[in-house]
Design an enzyme around this catalytic site. Structure first.
Site, PDB file in Angstrom:
ATOM      1  N   GLU A  44      -8.640   0.337  -2.955  1.00 18.34           N
ATOM      2  CA  GLU A  44      -9.554   0.404  -1.816  1.00 18.34           C
ATOM      3  C   GLU A  44     -10.531   1.547  -2.069  1.00 18.34           C
ATOM      4  O   GLU A  44     -10.150   2.591  -2.599  1.00 18.34           O
ATOM      5  CB  GLU A  44      -8.778   0.670  -0.526  1.00 18.34           C
ATOM      6  N   HIS A  71      -5.633   3.790  -1.897  1.00 18.12           N
ATOM      7  CA  HIS A  71      -6.960   4.150  -1.397  1.00 18.12           C
ATOM      8  C   HIS A  71      -7.256   5.607  -1.721  1.00 18.12           C
ATOM      9  O   HIS A  71      -6.927   6.500  -0.929  1.00 18.12           O
ATOM     10  CB  HIS A  71      -7.019   3.907   0.119  1.00 18.12           C
ATOM     11  N   ARG A 121      -6.914  12.984   0.518  1.00 13.94           N
ATOM     12  CA  ARG A 121      -5.838  13.474   1.394  1.00 13.94           C
ATOM     13  C   ARG A 121      -4.457  12.940   1.010  1.00 13.94           C
ATOM     14  O   ARG A 121      -3.458  13.540   1.337  1.00 13.94           O
ATOM     15  CB  ARG A 121      -6.133  13.163   2.860  1.00 13.94           C
ATOM     16  N   HIS A 157      -3.612  -4.232   7.724  1.00 16.75           N
ATOM     17  CA  HIS A 157      -3.675  -3.090   8.636  1.00 16.75           C
ATOM     18  C   HIS A 157      -2.807  -3.326   9.863  1.00 16.75           C
ATOM     19  O   HIS A 157      -3.056  -4.236  10.649  1.00 16.75           O
ATOM     20  CB  HIS A 157      -5.107  -2.746   9.067  1.00 16.75           C
ATOM     21  N   GLU A 201     -10.763  -9.218   3.275  1.00 16.28           N
ATOM     22  CA  GLU A 201      -9.488  -8.834   3.893  1.00 16.28           C
ATOM     23  C   GLU A 201      -9.783  -8.685   5.378  1.00 16.28           C
ATOM     24  O   GLU A 201     -10.556  -7.806   5.784  1.00 16.28           O
ATOM     25  CB  GLU A 201      -8.956  -7.519   3.298  1.00 16.28           C
ATOM     26  N   ARG A 222      -9.201   8.403  -1.301  1.00 14.90           N
ATOM     27  CA  ARG A 222     -10.251   8.716  -0.329  1.00 14.90           C
ATOM     28  C   ARG A 222     -11.113   9.848  -0.838  1.00 14.90           C
ATOM     29  O   ARG A 222     -10.705  10.636  -1.683  1.00 14.90           O
ATOM     30  CB  ARG A 222      -9.629   9.089   1.019  1.00 14.90           C
ATOM     31  N   THR A 259      -7.933   3.891   7.922  1.00 15.19           N
ATOM     32  CA  THR A 259      -9.138   3.084   8.077  1.00 15.19           C
ATOM     33  C   THR A 259      -9.150   2.438   9.460  1.00 15.19           C
ATOM     34  O   THR A 259      -8.190   1.786   9.850  1.00 15.19           O
ATOM     35  CB  THR A 259      -9.156   2.001   6.987  1.00 15.19           C
ATOM     36  N   ASN A 261       0.855  -1.184   0.000  1.00 19.28           N
ATOM     37  CA  ASN A 261       0.000   0.000   0.000  1.00 19.28           C
ATOM     38  C   ASN A 261       0.896   1.241   0.000  1.00 19.28           C
ATOM     39  O   ASN A 261       1.688   1.440   0.932  1.00 19.28           O
ATOM     40  CB  ASN A 261      -0.891  -0.035   1.255  1.00 19.28           C
ATOM     41  N   HIS A 308       1.003   6.257   1.750  1.00 17.57           N
ATOM     42  CA  HIS A 308       1.761   7.208   2.573  1.00 17.57           C
ATOM     43  C   HIS A 308       2.875   7.910   1.810  1.00 17.57           C
ATOM     44  O   HIS A 308       3.404   8.924   2.280  1.00 17.57           O
ATOM     45  CB  HIS A 308       2.265   6.538   3.839  1.00 17.57           C
TER      46      HIS A 308
HETATM   47  N1  PXP Z   1      -5.660  -2.826   4.236  1.00 13.81           N
HETATM   48  C1  PXP Z   1      -6.592  -1.859   4.284  1.00 13.81           C
HETATM   49  C2  PXP Z   1      -7.980  -2.204   3.889  1.00 13.81           C
HETATM   50  C3  PXP Z   1      -6.261  -0.541   4.668  1.00 13.81           C
HETATM   51  O1  PXP Z   1      -7.203   0.395   4.699  1.00 13.81           O
HETATM   52  C4  PXP Z   1      -4.918  -0.257   4.980  1.00 13.81           C
HETATM   53  C5  PXP Z   1      -4.478   1.132   5.324  1.00 13.81           C
HETATM   54  O2  PXP Z   1      -5.301   1.855   6.007  1.00 13.81           O
HETATM   55  C6  PXP Z   1      -3.990  -1.281   4.921  1.00 13.81           C
HETATM   56  C7  PXP Z   1      -4.383  -2.564   4.550  1.00 13.81           C
HETATM   57  C8  PXP Z   1      -2.536  -1.042   5.231  1.00 13.81           C
HETATM   58  O3  PXP Z   1      -2.394  -0.721   6.575  1.00 13.81           O
HETATM   59  P1  PXP Z   1      -0.968  -0.265   7.093  1.00 13.81           P
HETATM   60  O4  PXP Z   1      -0.639   1.012   6.417  1.00 13.81           O
HETATM   61  O5  PXP Z   1      -1.171  -0.130   8.566  1.00 13.81           O
HETATM   62  O6  PXP Z   1      -0.004  -1.356   6.737  1.00 13.81           O
END
Ligand code: PXP
Length: 252
Positions: A83, A56, A62, A204, A164, A58, A114, A11, A14
């Site tokens: 996402e 994602h 952001r 997550h 997930e 949003r 999330t 992901n 960031h």
């Molecule tokens: N899976 C989902 C559905 C998410 O929304 C997120 C990020 O919010 C992640 C995985 C990845 O989470 P992390 O950044 O904490 O690894």
């Protein structure tokens, strides 16, 4: 450890968070130098062995912008997992972009990232319609849920291919006495989901410490990991960050 190879979806939201912190009002389109570019990072993730890229976009834009998603669609060679909130607007965007998968997540403007799982049972018709319309366009659906029986059964009934499982509560409990109970919830959730015919992903809060235990959850197909990989990349580079996480998922 699971005998099946667990895939890694990275992901990259960031990376866009860092870009937006400086260049929110200076869109790339005007020709100005803008950094860091999440698309470049996605390509480096693929080169290091990522099995897919997750973003994602949003509602409040952001971090990842819709233009980023379109550029990723044209550039990456693995799989794009988008996402999205359970809204018609995001469904329309997904139908336009055609990621390989969508992962429907809850979304509220207040949360930093999330937080809880998607309420599938409580908005069944909406979710079921999103899954159906996505499938008609050749897009597979995943639903980001807490490992609860009601949500798992509703996800299977809605026709989703994947769930997930939300590992956030487990990750938060990692250094507390609740860790074993949260891990057991995930294990039971994975068993229930597999029983219901769903493919099991998780994500997550997974990091280089807890990943060694997370991979013990049965039936795992793919983990989606963002913050920890992007954080490690700051110190060691994205190539090493992805390779090290891949090794963790392989139980090395
Ligand atoms: N899976 C989902 C559905 C998410 O929304 C997120 C990020 O919010 C992640 C995985 C990845 O989470 P992390 O950044 O904490 O690894």
């Amino acid at each position: 450890m699971s005998s099946q190879r667990i895939l890694l979806g990275v992901n990259i939201d960031h990376v866009a968070t860092v870009r937006q912190a400086r260049y929110k009002d200076s869109p790339r389109e005007c020709g100005q130098f803008v950094e860091p570019d999440p698309i470049t990072l996605a390509l480096l993730c693929e080169k290091a062995g990522a099995d897919g890229i997750t973003v994602h976009p949003r509602e409040d834009a952001r971090h990842i912008q819709r233009s980023d998603v379109c550029r990723l669609r044209e550039t990456i060679q693995t799989r794009l997992n988008m996402e999205m909130a359970a809204t018609d607007e995001m469904l329309d965007f997904a139908l336009e972009v055609r990621p390989e998968t969508i992962c429907v997540v809850p979304e509220s403007r207040e949360e930093v990232t999330t937080e809880g799982g998607l309420e599938v049972a409580g908005q069944f018709e909406r979710v079921e319609r999103i899954v159906r319309e996505a499938a008609q366009a050749g897009i597979e659906s995943s639903l980001f849920i807490d490992p609860d029986r009601e949500q798992i059964e509703a996800s299977a009934k809605a026709g989703a291919k994947f769930v997930e499982l939300h590992t956030g509560a487990y990750a938060n409990a990692y250094y507390t006495s609740d860790r074993a109970a949260e891990f057991a919830r995930l294990t039971q959730g994975a068993e229930m989901a597999n029983e219901a015919g769903l493919v099991v992903n998780a994500g997550h809060g997974i990091n280089y410490v807890n990943a060694s235990e997370v991979i013990e959850i049965p039936y795992l197909y793919e983990l989606n990991i963002g913050h920890s990989i992007v954080s490690r990349a700051l110190f060691f580079g994205i190539d090493e960050a992805v390779r090290e996480m891949k090794a963790k998922l392989a139980g090395v």
